[in-house]
Design a protein around this motif. Structure first.
Motif, PDB file in Angstrom:
ATOM      1  N   GLU A   1       0.828  -1.214   0.000  1.00 44.97           N
ATOM      2  CA  GLU A   1       0.000   0.000   0.000  1.00 44.97           C
ATOM      3  C   GLU A   1       0.857   1.257   0.000  1.00 44.97           C
ATOM      4  O   GLU A   1       0.531   2.242  -0.677  1.00 44.97           O
ATOM      5  N   ALA A   2       1.971   1.251   0.752  1.00 50.20           N
ATOM      6  CA  ALA A   2       2.862   2.413   0.760  1.00 50.20           C
ATOM      7  C   ALA A   2       3.486   2.633  -0.618  1.00 50.20           C
ATOM      8  O   ALA A   2       3.629   3.774  -1.080  1.00 50.20           O
ATOM      9  N   THR A   3       3.846   1.542  -1.295  1.00 48.77           N
ATOM     10  CA  THR A   3       4.420   1.658  -2.633  1.00 48.77           C
ATOM     11  C   THR A   3       3.389   2.195  -3.621  1.00 48.77           C
ATOM     12  O   THR A   3       3.715   3.011  -4.494  1.00 48.77           O
ATOM     13  N   CYS A   4       2.149   1.767  -3.494  1.00 50.63           N
ATOM     14  CA  CYS A   4       1.089   2.277  -4.372  1.00 50.63           C
ATOM     15  C   CYS A   4       0.862   3.770  -4.172  1.00 50.63           C
ATOM     16  O   CYS A   4       0.556   4.500  -5.126  1.00 50.63           O
ATOM     17  N   GLN A   5       1.004   4.235  -2.957  1.00 51.71           N
ATOM     18  CA  GLN A   5       0.836   5.663  -2.690  1.00 51.71           C
ATOM     19  C   GLN A   5       2.033   6.478  -3.175  1.00 51.71           C
ATOM     20  O   GLN A   5       1.885   7.623  -3.605  1.00 51.71           O
ATOM     21  N   ARG A   6       3.226   5.867  -3.124  1.00 49.59           N
ATOM     22  CA  ARG A   6       4.439   6.607  -3.474  1.00 49.59           C
ATOM     23  C   ARG A   6       4.721   6.618  -4.976  1.00 49.59           C
ATOM     24  O   ARG A   6       5.245   7.591  -5.512  1.00 49.59           O
ATOM     25  N   LEU A   7       4.343   5.535  -5.669  1.00 52.36           N
ATOM     26  CA  LEU A   7       4.682   5.382  -7.079  1.00 52.36           C
ATOM     27  C   LEU A   7       3.412   5.262  -7.920  1.00 52.36           C
ATOM     28  O   LEU A   7       2.345   4.888  -7.422  1.00 52.36           O
ATOM     29  N   GLU A   8       3.549   5.559  -9.189  1.00 57.72           N
ATOM     30  CA  GLU A   8       2.444   5.403 -10.135  1.00 57.72           C
ATOM     31  C   GLU A   8       2.465   3.987 -10.683  1.00 57.72           C
ATOM     32  O   GLU A   8       2.988   3.718 -11.762  1.00 57.72           O
ATOM     33  N   LEU A   9       1.900   3.072  -9.947  1.00 54.92           N
ATOM     34  CA  LEU A   9       1.853   1.679 -10.365  1.00 54.92           C
ATOM     35  C   LEU A   9       0.614   1.431 -11.234  1.00 54.92           C
ATOM     36  O   LEU A   9      -0.374   2.171 -11.151  1.00 54.92           O
ATOM     37  N   PRO A  10       0.640   0.389 -12.066  1.00 55.76           N
ATOM     38  CA  PRO A  10      -0.522   0.094 -12.925  1.00 55.76           C
ATOM     39  C   PRO A  10      -1.774  -0.182 -12.094  1.00 55.76           C
ATOM     40  O   PRO A  10      -1.701  -0.639 -10.948  1.00 55.76           O
ATOM     41  N   PRO A  11      -2.947   0.094 -12.665  1.00 49.84           N
ATOM     42  CA  PRO A  11      -4.207  -0.150 -11.935  1.00 49.84           C
ATOM     43  C   PRO A  11      -4.353  -1.592 -11.456  1.00 49.84           C
ATOM     44  O   PRO A  11      -4.942  -1.830 -10.409  1.00 49.84           O
ATOM     45  N   ALA A  12      -3.840  -2.548 -12.225  1.00 45.80           N
ATOM     46  CA  ALA A  12      -3.977  -3.955 -11.818  1.00 45.80           C
ATOM     47  C   ALA A  12      -3.305  -4.215 -10.479  1.00 45.80           C
ATOM     48  O   ALA A  12      -3.822  -4.975  -9.644  1.00 45.80           O
ATOM     49  N   VAL A  13      -2.153  -3.577 -10.241  1.00 45.08           N
ATOM     50  CA  VAL A  13      -1.450  -3.765  -8.972  1.00 45.08           C
ATOM     51  C   VAL A  13      -2.199  -3.062  -7.843  1.00 45.08           C
ATOM     52  O   VAL A  13      -2.280  -3.576  -6.721  1.00 45.08           O
ATOM     53  N   ARG A  14      -2.768  -1.910  -8.119  1.00 41.56           N
ATOM     54  CA  ARG A  14      -3.546  -1.205  -7.093  1.00 41.56           C
ATOM     55  C   ARG A  14      -4.788  -2.021  -6.714  1.00 41.56           C
ATOM     56  O   ARG A  14      -5.194  -2.049  -5.548  1.00 41.56           O
ATOM     57  N   GLU A  15      -5.393  -2.670  -7.699  1.00 39.28           N
ATOM     58  CA  GLU A  15      -6.542  -3.522  -7.396  1.00 39.28           C
ATOM     59  C   GLU A  15      -6.126  -4.714  -6.536  1.00 39.28           C
ATOM     60  O   GLU A  15      -6.883  -5.152  -5.661  1.00 39.28           O
ATOM     61  N   VAL A  16      -4.923  -5.224  -6.768  1.00 41.85           N
ATOM     62  CA  VAL A  16      -4.417  -6.314  -5.938  1.00 41.85           C
ATOM     63  C   VAL A  16      -4.281  -5.849  -4.490  1.00 41.85           C
ATOM     64  O   VAL A  16      -4.658  -6.558  -3.550  1.00 41.85           O
ATOM     65  N   ALA A  17      -3.744  -4.645  -4.302  1.00 41.52           N
ATOM     66  CA  ALA A  17      -3.585  -4.109  -2.950  1.00 41.52           C
ATOM     67  C   ALA A  17      -4.929  -3.958  -2.253  1.00 41.52           C
ATOM     68  O   ALA A  17      -5.094  -4.332  -1.080  1.00 41.52           O
ATOM     69  N   GLU A  18      -5.923  -3.429  -2.978  1.00 39.78           N
ATOM     70  CA  GLU A  18      -7.244  -3.223  -2.382  1.00 39.78           C
ATOM     71  C   GLU A  18      -7.911  -4.555  -2.059  1.00 39.78           C
ATOM     72  O   GLU A  18      -8.484  -4.742  -0.980  1.00 39.78           O
ATOM     73  N   ALA A  19      -7.829  -5.497  -2.999  1.00 40.31           N
ATOM     74  CA  ALA A  19      -8.459  -6.802  -2.770  1.00 40.31           C
ATOM     75  C   ALA A  19      -7.781  -7.544  -1.619  1.00 40.31           C
ATOM     76  O   ALA A  19      -8.453  -8.205  -0.818  1.00 40.31           O
ATOM     77  N   THR A  20      -6.462  -7.427  -1.522  1.00 39.60           N
ATOM     78  CA  THR A  20      -5.750  -8.106  -0.440  1.00 39.60           C
ATOM     79  C   THR A  20      -6.107  -7.497   0.914  1.00 39.60           C
ATOM     80  O   THR A  20      -6.304  -8.214   1.901  1.00 39.60           O
ATOM     81  N   ARG A  21      -6.204  -6.183   0.955  1.00 35.23           N
ATOM     82  CA  ARG A  21      -6.587  -5.529   2.213  1.00 35.23           C
ATOM     83  C   ARG A  21      -7.977  -5.981   2.655  1.00 35.23           C
ATOM     84  O   ARG A  21      -8.209  -6.295   3.824  1.00 35.23           O
ATOM     85  N   ARG A  22      -8.896  -6.057   1.718  1.00 39.61           N
ATOM     86  CA  ARG A  22     -10.248  -6.475   2.065  1.00 39.61           C
ATOM     87  C   ARG A  22     -10.291  -7.924   2.521  1.00 39.61           C
ATOM     88  O   ARG A  22     -10.978  -8.275   3.480  1.00 39.61           O
ATOM     89  N   SER A  23      -9.554  -8.782   1.830  1.00 37.38           N
ATOM     90  CA  SER A  23      -9.579 -10.198   2.191  1.00 37.38           C
ATOM     91  C   SER A  23      -8.961 -10.451   3.557  1.00 37.38           C
ATOM     92  O   SER A  23      -9.347 -11.390   4.253  1.00 37.38           O
ATOM     93  N   GLN A  24      -8.013  -9.589   3.970  1.00 34.99           N
ATOM     94  CA  GLN A  24      -7.391  -9.769   5.282  1.00 34.99           C
ATOM     95  C   GLN A  24      -8.227  -9.168   6.398  1.00 34.99           C
ATOM     96  O   GLN A  24      -8.234  -9.662   7.517  1.00 34.99           O
TER      97      GLN A  24
END
Length: 353
Positions: free
Chosen positions: A59-82
């Motif tokens: 999540e910190a890397t997603c906030q700091r860098l312009e990562l592709p949307p697919a990776v941001r969706e992975v971060a969101e889905a992982t946060r929700r699943s946990q």
């Protein structure tokens, strides 16, 4: 090369050692615009996140860098699943509401409200919330006042307040829930119609965000229950003029079929609403003066663009001020105009004398 690898039983794939390596591969592929590799790399990132610390790093890397949307969706889905498993399940929510219906303790219902609000962040749990509340409202679990109670109040009133607060922020749920209240809950107990009317006025119609169509739906359902019009007029007639504009217009329209049974206070309300000019779309009545001032200032600015913005005493920019500032500015302007007019008239009288 691929054919030779297969012949010798070899395979080549992206296998980063850890999350940091996977994110570096994502950055390289993104910079080189290798879009075809991004879905596979996103899955590698998903597989590399196994702990809370790794999720925090992602999540910190997603906030700091312009990562592709697919990776941001992975971060969101992982946060929700946990986080999702830590929240109460559907059966627990159902049991919580059934238990809360036995009491009118405000702190108990604050817990119920908090649990529902927390679960609303996840679409699947939000759908479960709607299904559970609708099941209680339609009588799937029996009457909300079926259990004997030793206290003076029932939890049914708090449940209705909760439902009204719930649907006013979720317009897609309003139709079904309002229909359930007036068609099902209304018949569960002789005391519930009065509680429904109270909840509708205290928690639903007072909300500024309701559209005219939503208010009209609520009023139409309520006016169909003619046997409780006397309670409606006795308890809430004095509140009619204080409602938001959409609710007032819907209520004045809804009262017309029962105009012969309305007390004079309700008739005065209807007459006042019928005399009121229709408002422009999206313009609240209390800001009409502000809109006029903005229009005048905008017209003057277009004709005289070289002039600086007009400022009233105190530094209020009349072209950008809010509703309260513009009301004060309007009052000041009216006072200045009247003073000037009186001065002119007074000077004219002196000249004649």
């Amino acid at each position: 090369a691929d054919g030779a690898s297969k012949d010798h039983g070899l395979a080549v794939g992206w296998r980063p050692a850890d999350l940091a390596s996977a994110l570096q591969l994502v950055q390289v592929a993104s910079m080189l615009q290798l879009d075809a590799l991004l879905p596979e790399l996103a899955e590698r990132v998903r597989g590399a996140v196994a702990t809370v610390e790794e999720l925090a790093l992602l999540e910190a890397t997603c906030q700091r860098l312009e990562l592709p949307p697919a990776v941001r969706e992975v971060a969101e889905a992982t946060r929700r699943s946990q986080l999702e498993p830590s929240l109460p399940g559907e059966a627990q929510v159902r049991g919580m509401i059934a238990s809360a219906l036995l009491t009118a303790d405000g702190k108990v219902w604050r817990v119920v409200q908090k649990v529902i609000d927390r679960r609303e962040a996840w679409p699947r749990l939000a759908d479960e919330n709607a299904a559970v509340l609708l099941a209680f409202a339609t009588g799937a679990h029996g009457s909300i006042r079926a259990t004997p109670h030793t206290g003076f109040f029932w939890g049914s009133r708090d449940f209705l307040y909760l439902v009204c607060r719930y649907v006013r922020a979720r317009p897609e749920r309003l139709d079904a829930m309002v229909s359930a209240m007036f068609d099902s809950v209304w018949r569960m107990d002789p005391e519930l119609p009065a509680e429904i009317i109270d909840a509708v006025f205290k928690e639903l119609l007072v909300h500024e965000g309701l559209s005219f169509a939503q208010c009209e739906l609520v009023i139409t359902k309520m006016m169909q229950r003619e046997d409780h019009l006397a309670y409606l007029f006795h308890e809430w007639c004095g509140v009619f003029p204080t409602l938001p504009s959409n609710a007032r217009r819907a209520l004045a329209k809804g009262l017309l079929p029962a105009v012969g049974r309305c007390p004079h206070a309700a008739l005065d309300f209807v007459l006042k609403e019928l005399d009121a000019p229709p408002l422009a779309t999206g313009v609240p009545r209390r800001h009409c003066g502000a809109v006029v001032i903005r229009g005048i200032c905008g017209h003057c600015r277009r004709r005289h663009p070289q002039r600086p913005r007009a400022l009233w005493p105190g530094g209020v920019d009349v072209t950008r001020a809010g509703g309260e500032q513009l009301s004060a500015a309007l009052a000041f302007g009216v006072g200045v105009v009247l003073a000037v007019a009186c001065g002119i008239l007074g000077g004219a009288n002196c000249a004649v004398l």
